[in-house]
Design a protein around this motif. Structure first.
Motif, short mmCIF file in Angstrom:
data_model
loop_
_atom_site.label_atom_id
_atom_site.label_comp_id
_atom_site.label_asym_id
_atom_site.label_seq_id
_atom_site.Cartn_x
_atom_site.Cartn_y
_atom_site.Cartn_z
N PHE A 27 0.63 -1.47 -0.51
CA PHE A 27 -0.20 -0.26 0.06
C PHE A 27 0.38 1.11 -0.30
O PHE A 27 1.65 1.38 0.51
N TRP A 31 -2.25 5.42 3.20
CA TRP A 31 -2.88 4.30 4.03
C TRP A 31 -2.15 2.98 4.07
O TRP A 31 -2.27 2.54 5.10
N ALA A 32 -0.98 2.83 3.82
CA ALA A 32 -0.08 1.76 4.93
C ALA A 32 0.33 2.60 6.34
O ALA A 32 -0.28 1.43 7.04
#
Length: 223
Positions: A27, A31-32
């Motif tokens: 990702f 988002w990660a």
């Protein structure tokens, strides 16, 4: 090995440890950062839940007692590697991370050397506080990465003087940079202070284990 709920939660926590790093492979940020934070916090909460359920339901087992500290160490070590890497090897994070990793390797070596006598190095209340401090500090530092990403991306290309004026209130804050900036600074210092506190507790518990193991490390007097 008994597959009860406490042991299943412990196994899931162990599997979640490498998942924190995997989030950054599959990702993009932020988002990660979000997924890693949610996974890490959820897994950290199971550390309390599985222990509570095991005691409440009288389902404590040798398998759980063996795997629980391994899962905790795996979570902490992998999270430290991820955060140290994304901090650009910042010494404020690198130094306490090094102390924590050194202690974990040292105590693991002690337990391996002691063999059957390793039971004297049982987890103490201070060691549990150490683990809690580590996980709280690491959770905050994962959150810091989220604030950092949004602040950097939304201020990208701006004149540095304008950014300063926005933070000082001289220019209208249309993008919400102010709260992102203070979130960035606040989580950074809270995370760093928490990590140094965790490192201090980590070294203290390491010394306690070494002190307990010392009589078993002395060579027997020759007759």
């Amino acid at each position: 090995m008994t597959w009860n709920i406490p042991n299943i939660l412990t196994v899931l926590r162990l599997l979640a440890a490498p998942g924190v790093a995997v989030m950054f492979l599959y990702f993009t940020r932020p988002w990660a950062d979000w997924f890693a934070l949610m996974l890490f916090v959820t897994a950290a909460l199971t550390d309390w839940v599985d222990g509570y359920l095991a005691r409440a339901w009288k389902q404590e087992s040798r398998f759980g007692a063996m795997l629980d500290p391994i899962a905790d160490k795996a979570m902490v070590v992998i999270a430290l590697l991820v955060i140290t890497g994304f901090s650009g090897m910042n010494p404020w994070i690198l130094l306490p991370a090094t102390m924590i990793l050194f202690r974990e390797v040292f105590v693991s070596g002690l337990r391996e050397f002691l063999g059957a006598s390793a039971g004297l190095l049982r987890v103490t209340k201070l060691a549990k506080w150490k683990t809690t401090a580590q996980m709280v500090a690491l959770s905050i530092l994962f959150a810091q990465g989220i604030f950092e990403h949004f602040f950097v991306m939304q201020s990208f290309g701006m004149d540095p003087d304008i950014v300063v004026d926005i933070i000082d209130g001289a220019v209208e804050d249309e993008l919400g940079l102010v709260w992102k900036y203070y979130g960035l600074v606040g989580t950074w210092w809270a995370g760093v202070i928490g990590l140094w506190l965790a490192a201090a507790l980590t070294l203290l518990t390491g010394w306690d284990y070494f002190r307990k193991a010392l009589p078993y490390l002395r060579d027997e007097a020759r007759t």
